[in-house]
Design a protein around this motif. Structure first.
Motif, mmCIF file in Angstrom:
data_model
loop_
_atom_site.group_PDB
_atom_site.id
_atom_site.type_symbol
_atom_site.label_atom_id
_atom_site.label_comp_id
_atom_site.label_asym_id
_atom_site.label_seq_id
_atom_site.Cartn_x
_atom_site.Cartn_y
_atom_site.Cartn_z
ATOM 1 N N UNK A 188 0.814 -1.217 0.000
ATOM 2 C CA UNK A 188 0.000 0.000 0.000
ATOM 3 C C UNK A 188 0.844 1.262 0.000
ATOM 4 N N UNK A 189 0.395 2.270 -0.754
ATOM 5 C CA UNK A 189 1.021 3.588 -0.645
ATOM 6 C C UNK A 189 0.690 4.168 0.725
ATOM 7 N N UNK A 190 1.702 4.687 1.402
ATOM 8 C CA UNK A 190 1.523 5.252 2.739
ATOM 9 C C UNK A 190 1.360 6.764 2.617
ATOM 10 N N UNK A 191 0.287 7.281 3.174
ATOM 11 C CA UNK A 191 -0.014 8.706 3.063
ATOM 12 C C UNK A 191 -0.506 9.240 4.401
ATOM 13 N N UNK A 249 5.801 6.141 -0.294
ATOM 14 C CA UNK A 249 5.107 7.148 0.496
ATOM 15 C C UNK A 249 4.692 8.296 -0.421
ATOM 16 N N UNK A 250 3.713 9.085 0.022
ATOM 17 C CA UNK A 250 3.304 10.283 -0.706
ATOM 18 C C UNK A 250 3.816 11.502 0.047
ATOM 19 N N UNK A 251 4.585 12.345 -0.644
ATOM 20 C CA UNK A 251 5.195 13.521 -0.013
ATOM 21 C C UNK A 251 4.654 14.808 -0.631
ATOM 22 N N UNK A 252 3.631 14.690 -1.472
ATOM 23 C CA UNK A 252 3.021 15.870 -2.069
ATOM 24 C C UNK A 252 1.661 15.529 -2.625
ATOM 25 N N UNK A 265 3.119 20.021 0.681
ATOM 26 C CA UNK A 265 4.108 19.033 1.124
ATOM 27 C C UNK A 265 3.429 18.134 2.146
ATOM 28 N N UNK A 266 3.661 16.849 2.033
ATOM 29 C CA UNK A 266 3.039 15.886 2.937
ATOM 30 C C UNK A 266 4.104 15.102 3.697
ATOM 31 N N UNK A 267 3.801 14.789 4.935
ATOM 32 C CA UNK A 267 4.684 14.131 5.893
ATOM 33 C C UNK A 267 5.788 15.082 6.373
ATOM 34 N N UNK A 268 6.020 15.040 7.653
ATOM 35 C CA UNK A 268 7.117 15.800 8.256
ATOM 36 C C UNK A 268 8.431 15.094 7.968
ATOM 37 N N UNK A 269 9.552 15.778 8.136
ATOM 38 C CA UNK A 269 10.842 15.097 7.958
ATOM 39 C C UNK A 269 10.966 13.852 8.830
ATOM 40 N N UNK A 288 9.039 8.043 -3.482
ATOM 41 C CA UNK A 288 8.079 9.055 -3.043
ATOM 42 C C UNK A 288 7.324 9.656 -4.216
ATOM 43 N N UNK A 289 5.986 9.645 -4.104
ATOM 44 C CA UNK A 289 5.124 10.394 -5.008
ATOM 45 C C UNK A 289 5.208 11.869 -4.628
ATOM 46 N N UNK A 290 5.609 12.722 -5.584
ATOM 47 C CA UNK A 290 5.659 14.157 -5.306
ATOM 48 C C UNK A 290 5.905 14.904 -6.609
#
Length: 475
Positions: A188-191, A249-252, A265-269, A288-290
């Motif tokens: 699964x993509x994690x978001x 993961x999705x970062x955007x 922007x998605x997810x903190x550092x 990362x999807x972004x």
């Protein structure tokens, strides 16, 4: 015939289960022999096993004659023979002599290429958005079984699945129950909440207590909504437990999601590093999807190795990716049409993503960016999967035919190999060399001269071989 002792003791179904039997295996059948302690029985068993091993059948051999080999350069190597033994390439030369029992494939001076590799695919979900959210898992699996066959018949011998529960499908293909390419599953993509895999509309109920379980794609293991380091760690580790070869993961923001504009922007550092640390501990990596530059920098700074899309990137950030040796995994095909079921807001984002492609690829060419992979990102559209090889032609606006062929073979194979210890297919792919997997295509014509021939796979892919097995031969 392969006959061996498995090292296990088994029992017949006697009431007291006191009589032990040796557990033996002859190819696909299992057999029981009563366990004796006498030297006579042990001697007889040893002779039986040795005789069975001595009569084991040799590996099947194919000899492909008279082909022009694509070796990753801008020219073909003419008049070559390629010997295949089992599932590996054994020899490449001119005029290889065929031993007894070797099947001859006459290549007829056609092109021999490695099988194509697509690294941003969605195997689960090739149906309308409405069906995705209402269908049962078995129907989705049946559709996916057809989808992977379509990929293989288009010449793809390996795929990286970047959001979906394809673990069982991979196993079914590997064990021969389903016909399809090798699969590198991300799980699964994690978001985050409000991220690319949070499919709620603005009017839907709060997700604070439910963690996305309203969503069938979450329930079925195709997506995960996670917030905070503990949840991201758990989501990544759960995917690794199930057999993920890498983590996504999705970062955007994304075009297919409702809540997130492309610039966010998605997810903190700390959350990104949690996923990266979990993957690294298992010897693999995070993709990362972004789309946007700020999100890309956050992803790269925190250990992500592959950036998916990057349509809205600026030159400074692309140079930064190059400096950090990051893979760029872009796609064109999916942006050439509006996916079925998109709202007008989604379509608007989709058009903006398409508009950014020219700058992305033009800048990549300008700065000499070489680590570019191949993929389509097609989703919700089985008819578009049938035309997936149009991706080759779409890229000719920016790249030479030789560059595109390299992206679809050796480059994408190198990206797959980042899975390291989690790589389920340890031999080389995407190349024609001794010791590589026999994942091969015979193409009528030379794609280095005219890559559009690949858009007609029924006519021009004359042979498709994966893992030393021929799935199509119309020579």
């Amino acid at each position: 015939m392969l006959f061996y002792y498995t090292g296990k003791n088994r029992y017949m179904d006697y009431p007291n289960k006191t009589t032990k039997f040796l557990h033996l295996k002859i190819k696909d059948g299992e057999y029981m022999l009563k366990k004796w302690t006498s030297a006579v029985m042990l001697t007889a068993l040893t002779l039986l096993i040795n005789n069975a091993i001595a009569t084991e059948q040799p590996l099947h051999r194919y000899l492909i004659k008279n082909v022009n080999v694509y070796d990753g350069s801008d020219k073909l190597i003419p008049n070559q023979d390629v010997l295949i033994e089992g599932n590996l390439i054994k020899q490449i030369s001119d005029n290889i002599a065929a031993e007894n029992g070797t099947d001859i494939i006459e290549g007829g001076n056609k092109t021999l290429s490695p099988g194509f590799i697509a690294v941003h695919e969605h195997i689960i979900g090739q149906m309308s958005f409405g069906d995705i959210f209402t269908t049962d898992t078995r129907f989705a699996a049946y559709v996916a079984s057809s989808t992977v066959n379509t990929y293989l018949m288009n010449g793809y011998t390996a795929l990286r699945d970047v959001a979906g529960n394809t673990f069982s499908l991979k196993k079914a293909i590997d064990e021969g129950y389903v016909t399809g390419p090798r699969i590198y599953p991300s799980g699964p993509m994690i978001t985050q909440t409000s991220g690319h895999a949070d499919h709620r509309h603005a009017s839907d109920a709060s997700n604070v207590n439910g963690n996305g379980t309203w969503d069938p794609m979450v329930r079925n293991g195709d997506m995960v909504v996670a917030d905070g380091v503990p949840q991201v760690l758990k989501a990544a580790r759960e995917s690794l437990r199930q057999g993920a070869t890498q983590i996504k993961i999705a970062v955007g923001g994304g075009t297919g999601s409702y809540a997130d504009p492309l610039d966010v922007i998605e997810f903190t550092p700390e959350e990104i590093r949690a996923a990266v640390n979990a993957a690294s501990d298992w010897g693999t990596y995070v993709l990362a999807h972004v789309y946007n530059s700020d999100g890309i920098r956050r992803a790269v700074d925190n250990g992500v190795k592959s950036i998916e899309h990057a349509n809205l990137i600026d030159e400074e950030t692309l140079r930064y990716m190059k400096e950090k040796d990051i893979w760029l995994s872009p796609q064109v095909s999916v942006y050439t049409f509006i996916p079925k079921g998109y709202t007008e807001d989604q379509a608007k984002k989709h058009r903006a993503a398409y508009a950014g492609l020219d700058n992305l690829f033009s800048t990549a060419k300008k700065i000499g960016y070489k680590k570019i992979a191949f993929g389509s990102d097609i989703i919700t559209d089985p008819a578009a999967i049938e035309r997936i090889n149009e991706e080759f032609v779409h890229r000719t606006k920016w790249f030479s035919n030789a560059e595109i062929m390299q992206q679809a073979t050796a480059n994408s194979a190198a990206l797959l190999a980042l899975s390291g210890k989690r790589n389920p297919y340890p031999h080389p792919m995407g190349v024609i060399k001794v010791g590589a997997y026999a994942d091969l295509l015979i193409i009528d014509g030379n794609p280095l001269d005219d890559i559009s021939i690949l858009t007609k796979p029924k006519e021009n892919l004359k042979m498709i071989m994966k893992d030393g097995v021929i799935y199509k031969n119309t020579l």
